[in-house]
Every structure is written in structure tokens, then in C-alpha cells.
Design a protein around this motif. Sequence first.
Motif, PDB file in Angstrom:
ATOM      1  N   ALA A  57       0.814  -1.217   0.000  1.00 36.90           N
ATOM      2  CA  ALA A  57       0.000   0.000   0.000  1.00 36.90           C
ATOM      3  C   ALA A  57       0.845   1.263   0.000  1.00 36.90           C
ATOM      4  O   ALA A  57       0.355   2.342  -0.336  1.00 36.90           O
ATOM      5  CB  ALA A  57      -0.947   0.011   1.204  1.00 36.90           C
ATOM      6  N   ARG A  63       0.749  -1.091  -5.681  1.00 44.08           N
ATOM      7  CA  ARG A  63      -0.680  -1.076  -5.354  1.00 44.08           C
ATOM      8  C   ARG A  63      -1.501  -1.889  -6.341  1.00 44.08           C
ATOM      9  O   ARG A  63      -2.578  -2.373  -6.011  1.00 44.08           O
ATOM     10  CB  ARG A  63      -1.186   0.374  -5.311  1.00 44.08           C
ATOM     11  CG  ARG A  63      -0.598   1.167  -4.152  1.00 44.08           C
ATOM     12  CD  ARG A  63      -1.249   2.527  -4.016  1.00 44.08           C
ATOM     13  NE  ARG A  63      -0.556   3.332  -3.026  1.00 44.08           N
ATOM     14  CZ  ARG A  63      -0.025   4.517  -3.245  1.00 44.08           C
ATOM     15  NH1 ARG A  63      -0.132   5.060  -4.452  1.00 44.08           N
ATOM     16  NH2 ARG A  63       0.598   5.176  -2.300  1.00 44.08           N
ATOM     17  N   LYS A  64      -0.998  -2.015  -7.555  1.00 44.43           N
ATOM     18  CA  LYS A  64      -1.729  -2.782  -8.561  1.00 44.43           C
ATOM     19  C   LYS A  64      -1.795  -4.270  -8.200  1.00 44.43           C
ATOM     20  O   LYS A  64      -2.608  -5.009  -8.763  1.00 44.43           O
ATOM     21  CB  LYS A  64      -1.071  -2.622  -9.923  1.00 44.43           C
ATOM     22  CG  LYS A  64       0.311  -3.221 -10.027  1.00 44.43           C
ATOM     23  CD  LYS A  64       0.952  -2.977 -11.377  1.00 44.43           C
ATOM     24  CE  LYS A  64       1.370  -1.538 -11.492  1.00 44.43           C
ATOM     25  NZ  LYS A  64       2.142  -1.294 -12.743  1.00 44.43           N
ATOM     26  N   ARG A  66      -2.657  -5.376  -5.271  1.00 40.95           N
ATOM     27  CA  ARG A  66      -3.701  -5.597  -4.270  1.00 40.95           C
ATOM     28  C   ARG A  66      -4.980  -6.081  -4.917  1.00 40.95           C
ATOM     29  O   ARG A  66      -5.322  -5.687  -6.029  1.00 40.95           O
ATOM     30  CB  ARG A  66      -3.969  -4.309  -3.487  1.00 40.95           C
ATOM     31  CG  ARG A  66      -2.765  -3.817  -2.699  1.00 40.95           C
ATOM     32  CD  ARG A  66      -3.148  -2.648  -1.815  1.00 40.95           C
ATOM     33  NE  ARG A  66      -3.624  -1.509  -2.603  1.00 40.95           N
ATOM     34  CZ  ARG A  66      -4.117  -0.385  -2.074  1.00 40.95           C
ATOM     35  NH1 ARG A  66      -4.200  -0.266  -0.754  1.00 40.95           N
ATOM     36  NH2 ARG A  66      -4.517   0.598  -2.842  1.00 40.95           N
ATOM     37  N   SER A  68      -7.815  -5.873  -3.008  1.00 45.56           N
ATOM     38  CA  SER A  68      -8.782  -4.974  -2.364  1.00 45.56           C
ATOM     39  C   SER A  68      -8.018  -3.853  -1.685  1.00 45.56           C
ATOM     40  O   SER A  68      -6.818  -3.994  -1.388  1.00 45.56           O
ATOM     41  CB  SER A  68      -9.641  -5.730  -1.334  1.00 45.56           C
ATOM     42  OG  SER A  68      -8.860  -6.138  -0.232  1.00 45.56           O
ATOM     43  N   GLU A  69      -8.678  -2.746  -1.435  1.00 42.90           N
ATOM     44  CA  GLU A  69      -8.015  -1.609  -0.811  1.00 42.90           C
ATOM     45  C   GLU A  69      -7.656  -1.862   0.641  1.00 42.90           C
ATOM     46  O   GLU A  69      -6.871  -1.120   1.226  1.00 42.90           O
ATOM     47  CB  GLU A  69      -8.910  -0.370  -0.914  1.00 42.90           C
ATOM     48  CG  GLU A  69      -9.138   0.098  -2.349  1.00 42.90           C
ATOM     49  CD  GLU A  69      -9.938   1.379  -2.400  1.00 42.90           C
ATOM     50  OE1 GLU A  69     -10.340   1.868  -1.310  1.00 42.90           O
ATOM     51  OE2 GLU A  69     -10.169   1.887  -3.510  1.00 42.90           O
ATOM     52  N   ASP A  70      -8.228  -2.911   1.218  1.00 47.93           N
ATOM     53  CA  ASP A  70      -7.933  -3.212   2.623  1.00 47.93           C
ATOM     54  C   ASP A  70      -6.571  -3.881   2.792  1.00 47.93           C
ATOM     55  O   ASP A  70      -6.036  -3.926   3.901  1.00 47.93           O
ATOM     56  CB  ASP A  70      -9.025  -4.130   3.199  1.00 47.93           C
ATOM     57  CG  ASP A  70     -10.388  -3.444   3.221  1.00 47.93           C
ATOM     58  OD1 ASP A  70     -10.413  -2.190   3.277  1.00 47.93           O
ATOM     59  OD2 ASP A  70     -11.411  -4.144   3.160  1.00 47.93           O
ATOM     60  N   GLU A  71      -6.025  -4.415   1.706  1.00 52.45           N
ATOM     61  CA  GLU A  71      -4.731  -5.080   1.808  1.00 52.45           C
ATOM     62  C   GLU A  71      -3.627  -4.049   1.940  1.00 52.45           C
ATOM     63  O   GLU A  71      -3.483  -3.165   1.089  1.00 52.45           O
ATOM     64  CB  GLU A  71      -4.487  -5.956   0.577  1.00 52.45           C
ATOM     65  CG  GLU A  71      -5.363  -7.198   0.551  1.00 52.45           C
ATOM     66  CD  GLU A  71      -5.020  -8.082  -0.636  1.00 52.45           C
ATOM     67  OE1 GLU A  71      -5.046  -9.321  -0.465  1.00 52.45           O
ATOM     68  OE2 GLU A  71      -4.734  -7.539  -1.718  1.00 52.45           O
TER      69      GLU A  71
END
Length: 319
Positions: A57, A63-64, A66, A68-71
Motif C-alpha cells: 500500500a 498497489r496494482k 492488491r 482490495s483496498e484493505d490489503e
Amino acid sequence: GGPDGGAVALWEDRTGDAGPARDEEDGDEADNQRRGAKRQERVWDDPNDAGLAVPVAERGRLRKLRQSEDEVVLSGEQYQDRLRAQHRKLNPRTRWAKPRAGDGDGAAVLEAGSALGRPSRLPAGSLEVTPMADGNKVEPSRAAISAVDFHPGGQLLLTAGKDKRLSLFQVDGVKNPKVQSVFFHDMPVYHAAFCCGGDKIVAAGRRRHWYTVDIAAGAVTRIPHLRGVPDKSLESFAVCPAAQGQQPTAAFLGDEGRISLVNLQGGAVTGTLRMSGSARAAAFSPDGRQLLSLGAVHACEGQKQIYCLKRESMYFMFT
């Protein structure tokens, strides 16, 4: 590569009886379901992967990976899973090889050529294009690029433009480092090309003078003008491929259908050809014995003429 710049382990696909899937240490059942009922076996394991934590993150390029955004953090095993999936998404042509008889442990390799290699065969009816890094990404041009050319060896890229700069890049498909750059203080470059077997470069613009660049010596030579040629712009030219026993030659396209043949060693005009109308483009045959020119006659585009350079005469014309 990994987050520390090291190499990422290559895996081998075994779609047969690989056994039931193993649970991840963090108990992420969603990841297990996405991997399917069967899991791919690694060619080798790095014991350090178990304690690796990759902050995906925090870095934009990670970031690509991930789902989900939670990771926020991935384990070493998860990180390699995501890298492999991303690689196969961007390079669908690449296949993971199976070990051959006689290969030792960890001998799996990718069944693909280099990034710049040509595939041996293309499927009928389709053309596969793989995006690569920009050739001049380390130093983009400050103005419109008007000329690009590859060295006969294929690994050196030339770019030039109206910012009066000519640059050379070592093309590897990944970093493409710059080799050298030349600035012409009195000439925006409209055309440039390798010549003399790739040892030199010819650069010209909307000026009566033009330049040659000796790549090995780093020497830049300014040719004042073409003697006996009234053209005020030398922006269009074609370079003859180097052939043993032939003088390095360029054909400069001038006004009123004039094509001036120039010896690139000294800049002397060795001959003049004429088109019936205006000359717009020209190209030499691979053996350097013929010149094909394209132009317009009485506002009719598409007039083609082929010249025999030994006799300096036209022997074929068509539209």
C-alpha cells in the motif's frame, strides 16, 4: 524483481495431480478460493519468504498487486503469487517451462525470447503487440520528435527533434539508458539517420548546412552547404545502406524534383537526378544500386520513379 531489487523465483505449472491446496499461514480463504482447488507447486522455496512482509500500500507501483483496498501488507508467498499473476496478465505469450530430462533442480526457465526478440511464428490473422518502456523514457524530448532510427545492430535507438537535440539510447526494453546526446545550436533537426554501417549519423533540417556525427569518436562535423545546389532546405534525405566497395551516399531531396547524391565522407555532390515533378520521399534498394523516389507531377500524387545509380538515369516510372 522483489522489493529489495532481487530476482523473483520462477514457478513451474503442474496442472496434473498436484495434490490438494494448502491453506495460507494467514488463513486467507478468499485467496485460496481464487487459486482454485489445485495449487501450483514451486520449483524451489526460499526459507526467507516465510518471514517476508511487503508493504504494497505504500508504493505506487505495488498497489496494482492488491485485490482490495484493505490489503496493506502481503506475505512473501502472496507477493510472489501476485507478481506471477501480473506478469502473465501483461505477457500472455510467455509460458512457464516444464523441466526437461537431465535438468537439475530449479532449472525451469521461461519459454520466451528476449524483450526485443522476434517470435519465430505469428498466428494467422492476428498480430500480437507487447507494450514496452518508452525508448527515451530516461530523457524525453523537450519538443516534437521528427526523426527516429535504429542502428543496424538493432540495440541502439536514435531520436532527434525540433529541440535541436539528437540522443542515442541503448534499448533493452526495460531501462533504455541514454548513451550520448548532441546539441545543434543553429539547427532544429527535421531528419536524422545512421549511415556508414552505423558508425556515423547524418542530421539535417531547414538549413543549407547539415551535420555528421562520428559515434565512436564523438566528433560533430558541420557541412556548410552542398556545392552547386541552390536548395535552402535539406530536411528530406535518404541514406544508402553500406555495401562493400561502395561510397557512403545520401540522396537529398530538393526543389523542382532535384535529387542530389552526396558522398558522406566529404560532403561532395557526386551526381544529380531529376523527377518529373516534386520529390517527396526516397529510399535505396538493399544493395544500394537503385533509388526509388516518390513525388507529384502536376498536382497528381503518387508518381514513382526508379533510378539506376551506376548510370544515374531513370529506367522505370509508374503511378
